[in-house]
Design a protein around this motif. Sequence first.
Motif, short mmCIF file in Angstrom:
data_model
loop_
_atom_site.label_atom_id
_atom_site.label_comp_id
_atom_site.label_asym_id
_atom_site.label_seq_id
_atom_site.Cartn_x
_atom_site.Cartn_y
_atom_site.Cartn_z
N GLY A 7 -15.19 27.01 101.03
CA GLY A 7 -15.01 27.05 99.58
C GLY A 7 -15.88 26.03 98.86
N THR A 8 -16.11 24.87 99.50
CA THR A 8 -16.94 23.84 98.86
C THR A 8 -18.37 24.35 98.65
OG1 THR A 8 -17.47 22.90 101.04
CG2 THR A 8 -15.60 21.96 99.87
N TYR A 9 -18.87 25.08 99.63
CA TYR A 9 -20.24 25.63 99.57
C TYR A 9 -20.32 26.73 98.50
CZ TYR A 9 -24.59 27.60 101.60
OH TYR A 9 -25.88 28.07 101.81
N VAL A 10 -19.33 27.59 98.45
CA VAL A 10 -19.33 28.70 97.50
C VAL A 10 -19.26 28.19 96.07
CG1 VAL A 10 -17.98 30.70 96.72
CG2 VAL A 10 -18.38 30.35 99.16
N ARG A 11 -18.64 27.04 95.86
CA ARG A 11 -18.55 26.47 94.51
C ARG A 11 -19.93 26.22 93.90
NH1 ARG A 11 -13.68 23.84 92.46
NH2 ARG A 11 -15.07 22.60 91.17
N LEU A 12 -20.93 26.01 94.75
CA LEU A 12 -22.29 25.83 94.25
C LEU A 12 -22.68 26.97 93.31
CD1 LEU A 12 -24.67 24.76 97.18
CD2 LEU A 12 -24.51 23.69 94.93
N LEU A 13 -22.39 28.19 93.73
CA LEU A 13 -22.77 29.36 92.94
C LEU A 13 -22.00 29.41 91.63
CD1 LEU A 13 -24.47 31.92 92.76
CD2 LEU A 13 -22.64 33.13 94.00
N PHE A 14 -20.70 29.12 91.69
CA PHE A 14 -19.88 29.10 90.47
C PHE A 14 -20.42 28.07 89.47
CE2 PHE A 14 -17.05 31.40 93.18
CZ PHE A 14 -16.19 32.11 92.34
N GLU A 15 -20.72 26.88 89.97
CA GLU A 15 -21.17 25.81 89.09
C GLU A 15 -22.54 26.12 88.49
OE1 GLU A 15 -20.88 22.25 91.40
OE2 GLU A 15 -18.70 22.43 91.64
N TRP A 16 -23.41 26.72 89.30
CA TRP A 16 -24.74 27.07 88.78
C TRP A 16 -24.62 28.13 87.69
CZ3 TRP A 16 -27.66 31.66 88.92
CH2 TRP A 16 -29.00 31.51 88.50
N LEU A 17 -23.80 29.13 87.90
CA LEU A 17 -23.62 30.16 86.89
C LEU A 17 -23.08 29.57 85.59
CD1 LEU A 17 -22.13 33.07 89.04
CD2 LEU A 17 -24.26 33.15 87.75
N ASP A 18 -22.11 28.67 85.70
CA ASP A 18 -21.56 28.04 84.50
C ASP A 18 -22.64 27.24 83.76
OD1 ASP A 18 -19.03 29.10 84.77
OD2 ASP A 18 -18.27 27.40 85.94
N GLU A 19 -23.51 26.58 84.52
CA GLU A 19 -24.60 25.81 83.91
C GLU A 19 -25.57 26.72 83.16
OE1 GLU A 19 -26.46 23.65 87.02
OE2 GLU A 19 -24.95 22.06 87.08
N GLN A 20 -25.71 27.96 83.62
CA GLN A 20 -26.61 28.90 82.97
C GLN A 20 -25.97 29.57 81.75
OE1 GLN A 20 -29.71 28.70 84.36
NE2 GLN A 20 -28.55 27.30 85.67
N GLY A 21 -24.74 29.16 81.45
CA GLY A 21 -24.06 29.74 80.29
C GLY A 21 -23.34 31.04 80.60
N MET A 22 -23.21 31.37 81.87
CA MET A 22 -22.49 32.57 82.28
C MET A 22 -21.11 32.17 82.80
SD MET A 22 -25.54 34.71 84.22
CE MET A 22 -26.48 33.31 84.85
N GLU A 23 -20.13 32.98 82.50
CA GLU A 23 -18.77 32.67 82.97
C GLU A 23 -18.66 33.11 84.43
OE1 GLU A 23 -15.49 33.59 80.29
OE2 GLU A 23 -17.00 34.18 78.82
N ALA A 24 -18.72 32.12 85.33
CA ALA A 24 -18.79 32.42 86.76
C ALA A 24 -17.63 33.28 87.24
CB ALA A 24 -18.86 31.12 87.55
N GLU A 25 -16.42 32.93 86.85
CA GLU A 25 -15.26 33.68 87.35
C GLU A 25 -15.28 35.12 86.86
OE1 GLU A 25 -11.62 31.60 86.69
OE2 GLU A 25 -12.13 29.99 88.10
N LYS A 26 -15.80 35.34 85.67
CA LYS A 26 -15.89 36.70 85.15
C LYS A 26 -17.00 37.47 85.87
CE LYS A 26 -15.16 37.33 80.83
NZ LYS A 26 -15.29 37.35 79.33
N VAL A 27 -18.14 36.80 86.07
CA VAL A 27 -19.27 37.45 86.75
C VAL A 27 -18.90 37.81 88.18
CG1 VAL A 27 -21.59 37.07 87.66
CG2 VAL A 27 -21.04 36.35 85.32
N LEU A 28 -18.26 36.89 88.89
CA LEU A 28 -17.97 37.09 90.30
C LEU A 28 -16.62 37.75 90.54
CD1 LEU A 28 -19.35 33.66 91.58
CD2 LEU A 28 -20.48 35.89 91.64
N GLN A 29 -15.85 37.90 89.47
CA GLN A 29 -14.57 38.60 89.53
C GLN A 29 -13.62 37.99 90.56
OE1 GLN A 29 -15.36 42.83 89.99
NE2 GLN A 29 -16.21 43.00 87.94
N ARG A 30 -13.59 36.64 90.56
CA ARG A 30 -12.66 35.93 91.44
C ARG A 30 -12.58 34.49 90.95
NH1 ARG A 30 -14.72 36.83 97.08
NH2 ARG A 30 -13.10 35.35 97.66
#
Length: 335
Positions: A7-30
């Motif tokens: 889970g720590t590794y996967v958070r990288l993608l969530f945090e990067w998406l949020d930095e790009q102004g995209m809602e990570a949880e909505k984009v990844l649907q989880r």
Amino acid sequence: MQGHISGTYVRLLFEWLDEQGMEAEKVLQRPCPELDERVRIPFDDWRAMLERVYRLTNDPVFGLKVGKRITARHLGVLGYVTYSCNTLGEALLRLQRFEDLVHAVNDLHVSFEGELVLLQWGAELGATGQLADQTAQAVLVSYLRQVVGADFNPVYMSFINEKPADIRPYEEFFGCPVHFEAAYTTMAFPAIWLTKPLNKPDPVLRDILDRQAENLLQQLPANDEFITALRQSIHAAIHAATPNLDVVAMRMCCSPRTLQRRLDERGLKFQILLDDARLQLAKRYLSKVSTPLSEVALLLGYAEQSAFNHAFKRWTGVTPKVWREKNAALGATPW
């Protein structure tokens, strides 16, 4: 395919998406996973997340950007234990030992090619794909630059995957030639870097974290019970000097034909698995300088030392004697 990501590794993608102004949880649907390496994400889910982001961004190298923002916390205990080591060689030993805490898919293999160290990943459990591979290698190189210095660049990189239309982003990121459609995904760098001191060594903390990492590793589920049993049977056959498919099948209480069918279903080759087991055992035996090479050969099931010498050079590019001398000269625990 088999395998899981922390889970720590996967958070990288969530945090990067949020930095790009995209809602990570909505984009990844989880929901974003907890910052805890005990949270396990099936590898197929991770690959699906990367593919979803690619479809959204149409950026074939976004994984390089995701990997660049790696920190020790994204690697959990593995990140902190490597950060506390004295040298890069010590850190890579921990990476090889505890890799499954973060990225439990195809195993890391370490070898020498002349004056180079090769970190290699095959496809024993299946090809992981372009997006997952570029992210993983970007994470590794970015983290190494953090712990040993920003001037760290591989001598070359290679990927199993198909060559993309534009390789310039890869070469600019890694700072070296990058090849594709290779037999292994490989990062090669000068062996002299193994003795490079890390920025913040802390031997006391390292020992504490080593124990914690070992405990966590024992708690992880096996990727594939068949493969675990197969490797154990191969090791037992090697120790009994009978390393062949018929004997391994007998140890697994099945017929050779059934064993071969189960290997074929997973895209595995018995000889490759046997060679890998022998190589890992060979390195362990060679680390004990008092063990004669002739005895190492016998322990690996070879009737003649010359046959062992030939096989070891085919696996690593050097003879057992040269490999042992190189590792002794580095002053660190051999691979």
